[in-house]
Scaffold this motif. Structure first.
Motif, PDB file in Angstrom:
ATOM      1  N   ARG A   1       6.182  23.195   0.178  1.00 34.16           N
ATOM      2  CA  ARG A   1       7.543  22.879   0.630  1.00 34.16           C
ATOM      3  C   ARG A   1       8.090  21.601  -0.010  1.00 34.16           C
ATOM      4  NH1 ARG A   1       7.252  22.873   6.902  1.00 34.16           N
ATOM      5  NH2 ARG A   1       9.481  22.543   6.700  1.00 34.16           N
ATOM      6  N   GLY A   2       7.253  20.961  -0.792  1.00 34.89           N
ATOM      7  CA  GLY A   2       7.713  19.753  -1.498  1.00 34.89           C
ATOM      8  C   GLY A   2       8.013  18.591  -0.575  1.00 34.89           C
ATOM      9  N   ASN A   3       7.174  18.427   0.464  1.00 36.41           N
ATOM     10  CA  ASN A   3       7.400  17.306   1.395  1.00 36.41           C
ATOM     11  C   ASN A   3       7.367  15.977   0.653  1.00 36.41           C
ATOM     12  OD1 ASN A   3       7.567  19.053   3.523  1.00 36.41           O
ATOM     13  ND2 ASN A   3       5.386  18.902   4.038  1.00 36.41           N
ATOM     14  N   ARG A   4       8.206  15.068   1.107  1.00 32.16           N
ATOM     15  CA  ARG A   4       8.301  13.762   0.447  1.00 32.16           C
ATOM     16  C   ARG A   4       7.290  12.774   1.020  1.00 32.16           C
ATOM     17  NH1 ARG A   4      13.726  15.562   0.528  1.00 32.16           N
ATOM     18  NH2 ARG A   4      14.887  15.147  -1.402  1.00 32.16           N
ATOM     19  N   TYR A   5       6.598  12.081   0.125  1.00 31.17           N
ATOM     20  CA  TYR A   5       5.688  10.990   0.507  1.00 31.17           C
ATOM     21  C   TYR A   5       6.005   9.775  -0.358  1.00 31.17           C
ATOM     22  CZ  TYR A   5       2.994  14.266   3.280  1.00 31.17           C
ATOM     23  OH  TYR A   5       2.627  15.168   4.229  1.00 31.17           O
ATOM     24  N   TYR A   6       5.576   8.607   0.126  1.00 25.13           N
ATOM     25  CA  TYR A   6       5.859   7.372  -0.606  1.00 25.13           C
ATOM     26  C   TYR A   6       4.590   6.550  -0.771  1.00 25.13           C
ATOM     27  CZ  TYR A   6      10.704   8.565   0.105  1.00 25.13           C
ATOM     28  OH  TYR A   6      11.899   9.219   0.081  1.00 25.13           O
ATOM     29  N   ARG A   7       4.479   5.886  -1.936  1.00 21.53           N
ATOM     30  CA  ARG A   7       3.323   5.017  -2.168  1.00 21.53           C
ATOM     31  C   ARG A   7       3.504   3.735  -1.353  1.00 21.53           C
ATOM     32  NH1 ARG A   7       4.611   6.269  -7.454  1.00 21.53           N
ATOM     33  NH2 ARG A   7       3.192   7.736  -8.452  1.00 21.53           N
ATOM     34  N   LYS A   8       2.395   3.271  -0.749  1.00 19.24           N
ATOM     35  CA  LYS A   8       2.429   2.015   0.013  1.00 19.24           C
ATOM     36  C   LYS A   8       2.872   0.861  -0.888  1.00 19.24           C
ATOM     37  CE  LYS A   8       0.992  -0.676   3.581  1.00 19.24           C
ATOM     38  NZ  LYS A   8       1.487  -1.935   3.099  1.00 19.24           N
ATOM     39  N   THR A   9       2.401   0.883  -2.141  1.00 18.73           N
ATOM     40  CA  THR A   9       2.746  -0.204  -3.064  1.00 18.73           C
ATOM     41  C   THR A   9       4.251  -0.215  -3.358  1.00 18.73           C
ATOM     42  OG1 THR A   9       2.095   1.308  -4.825  1.00 18.73           O
ATOM     43  CG2 THR A   9       0.526  -0.414  -4.241  1.00 18.73           C
ATOM     44  N   ASP A  10       4.852   0.987  -3.466  1.00 21.80           N
ATOM     45  CA  ASP A  10       6.305   1.059  -3.705  1.00 21.80           C
ATOM     46  C   ASP A  10       7.075   0.496  -2.515  1.00 21.80           C
ATOM     47  OD1 ASP A  10       5.914   2.182  -6.137  1.00 21.80           O
ATOM     48  OD2 ASP A  10       6.379   4.252  -5.547  1.00 21.80           O
ATOM     49  N   ILE A  11       6.570   0.798  -1.309  1.00 25.61           N
ATOM     50  CA  ILE A  11       7.243   0.304  -0.096  1.00 25.61           C
ATOM     51  C   ILE A  11       7.196  -1.223  -0.065  1.00 25.61           C
ATOM     52  CG2 ILE A  11       7.140   0.254   2.440  1.00 25.61           C
ATOM     53  CD1 ILE A  11       6.022   3.152   2.268  1.00 25.61           C
ATOM     54  N   ASP A  12       6.010  -1.791  -0.346  1.00 24.32           N
ATOM     55  CA  ASP A  12       5.877  -3.247  -0.339  1.00 24.32           C
ATOM     56  C   ASP A  12       6.774  -3.897  -1.391  1.00 24.32           C
ATOM     57  OD1 ASP A  12       4.073  -3.028   1.680  1.00 24.32           O
ATOM     58  OD2 ASP A  12       2.296  -3.236   0.405  1.00 24.32           O
ATOM     59  N   LEU A  13       6.834  -3.264  -2.569  1.00 25.69           N
ATOM     60  CA  LEU A  13       7.695  -3.792  -3.636  1.00 25.69           C
ATOM     61  C   LEU A  13       9.151  -3.786  -3.212  1.00 25.69           C
ATOM     62  CD1 LEU A  13       6.540  -2.367  -7.093  1.00 25.69           C
ATOM     63  CD2 LEU A  13       7.005  -4.749  -6.517  1.00 25.69           C
ATOM     64  N   TYR A  14       9.553  -2.683  -2.573  1.00 23.30           N
ATOM     65  CA  TYR A  14      10.946  -2.553  -2.128  1.00 23.30           C
ATOM     66  C   TYR A  14      11.290  -3.671  -1.144  1.00 23.30           C
ATOM     67  CZ  TYR A  14      15.100  -0.872   0.197  1.00 23.30           C
ATOM     68  OH  TYR A  14      16.357  -0.801   0.732  1.00 23.30           O
ATOM     69  N   ILE A  15      10.342  -3.938  -0.208  1.00 26.73           N
ATOM     70  CA  ILE A  15      10.607  -4.949   0.820  1.00 26.73           C
ATOM     71  C   ILE A  15      10.770  -6.330   0.186  1.00 26.73           C
ATOM     72  CG2 ILE A  15       9.586  -6.149   2.803  1.00 26.73           C
ATOM     73  CD1 ILE A  15       8.259  -3.281   3.345  1.00 26.73           C
ATOM     74  N   ASN A  16       9.880  -6.674  -0.729  1.00 27.11           N
ATOM     75  CA  ASN A  16       9.989  -7.986  -1.382  1.00 27.11           C
ATOM     76  C   ASN A  16      11.270  -8.087  -2.181  1.00 27.11           C
ATOM     77  OD1 ASN A  16       7.659  -9.116  -0.400  1.00 27.11           O
ATOM     78  ND2 ASN A  16       6.397  -8.106  -1.940  1.00 27.11           N
TER      79      ASN A  16
END
Lengths: 240, 104
Positions: A39-54
């Protein structure tokens, strides 16, 4: 599944945005997901999330120091007090799932005081952009609030005309019960924030103009420092 | 005061109970506190001279001094020792009441 991957629902909560917003960002290429399964569920890398926050802290700071006012993205911006209240309630309901309820209530209370201060003291006097930037990360335990209002010096000058520096104004705001809305009997808000911060595992960075205050359990005195980069209005970073 | 009088008082003192959670569970801004008091003033005017007021914080998730100062301070100033606060265990409630000198 890779332990470094996080579902879209959890990512939305961590970044304080809706699932629909994340889907939109994925489609536009602003914040890409990894599609898994039939179904192509979306997932995100933890490292990408941390980068986005900074990266987000840099975005808020750029907005606060900019000479030219502009309205930030709606996901993180509360143009009116009603929007801020709604986002604060949403934040509280998320926070209480991860933290002790009493501790969560204190964090929400100080966020509420700082955010509402922006509206209280700038009502009818916003220099350019009305509203409060309010963004948070539950994974990094960090909350950022900023406004492009008058700042504490201009606000307190109404009551104390001889006040002449951001440093003195910031010191008074956190130590004395004086309000920029005299003769109304106000001025408890930032003293309350200080009490809560220094009695709990919370750190506070607060800047107005070129004056900066850092408070935590080990730095309980209100020591104000200068900084080179002056901001419009006020900016607070709360970490717990 | 003997025990009989204390028991008699406990059973015969009338309290008007204010359940704060009826105003919301995240009680934060000054305008919201002011509006709550304005809406509640007609009820407060019905408090009889021999009646006391019990402010119940059950269900309140977040309270700030700003909201409390607009709603509770005027009630406390009007009714003074006839006001009592109950179920104040929430930390934001305790800290807000402390900074407003409504509890010690």
């Amino acid at each position: 599944m890779d332990k470094g991957l996080i579902s879209i629902g959890k990512t939305a909560k961590l970044l304080g945005v809706s699932v629909d917003t994340l889907r939109r960002w994925d489609t536009s290429g602003k914040f890409n997901s990894i599609r898994i399964g039939l179904r192509g569920n979306r997932y995100y890398r933890k490292t990408d999330i941390d980068l986005y926050i900074n990266d987000h802290l840099a975005i808020v700071r750029k907005w606060a120091v900019s000479n030219l006012g502009y309205e930030p993205e709606a996901e993180h911006f509360c143009k009116t007090r009603d929007v801020f209240q709604a986002r604060l309630e949403h934040f509280q309901s998320d926070l209480i799932k991860n933290e002790d309820s009493n501790f969560a209530s204190l964090i929400s209370a100080i966020v509420g005081e700082i955010g509402n201060n922006s509206f209280d003291h700038n009502l009818g006097n916003w220099p350019d952009i009305l509203g409060v930037y309010f963004t948070y990360s539950l994974s990094q335990k960090k909350i950022i609030l900023a406004d492009r209002g008058l700042g504490i010096l201009s606000t307190l000058k109404r009551t104390l005309p001889d006040l002449n520096s951001h440093k003195k104004a910031l010191k008074i705001a956190f130590t004395e019960i004086i309000s920029g809305r005299a003769p109304e009997n106000r001025g408890n808000g930032l003293k309350f924030v200080r009490n809560v911060v220094i009695q709990n595992p919370i750190t506070l960075f607060f800047q107005t103009g070129n004056a900066v205050l850092n408070l935590d359990k080990n730095n309980t005195d209100v020591v104000i420092e200068d900084t080179d980069e002056s901001i419009r209005g006020c900016m607070a970073i709360i970490q717990y | 005061m003997n025990l009989y009088v204390v028991v008699w008082l406990l059973y015969n003192t009338n309290y008007m109970i204010i359940n704060l959670n009826k105003f919301g569970t995240t009680l934060v801004s000054r305008p919201a506190g002011k509006e709550a008091l304005l809406a509640f003033n007609p009820t407060l005017r019905e408090v009889k001279s021999n009646e006391k007021i019990e402010v119940d914080f059950t269900g309140v998730g977040v309270l700030t001094p700003s909201w409390a100062d607009e709603f509770l301070t005027p009630i406390f100033n009007s009714f003074k020792d006839r006001v009592r606060f109950v179920n104040t265990q929430n930390s934001s409630v305790i800290e807000s009441l402390k900074i407003l000198n409504l509890i010690y």
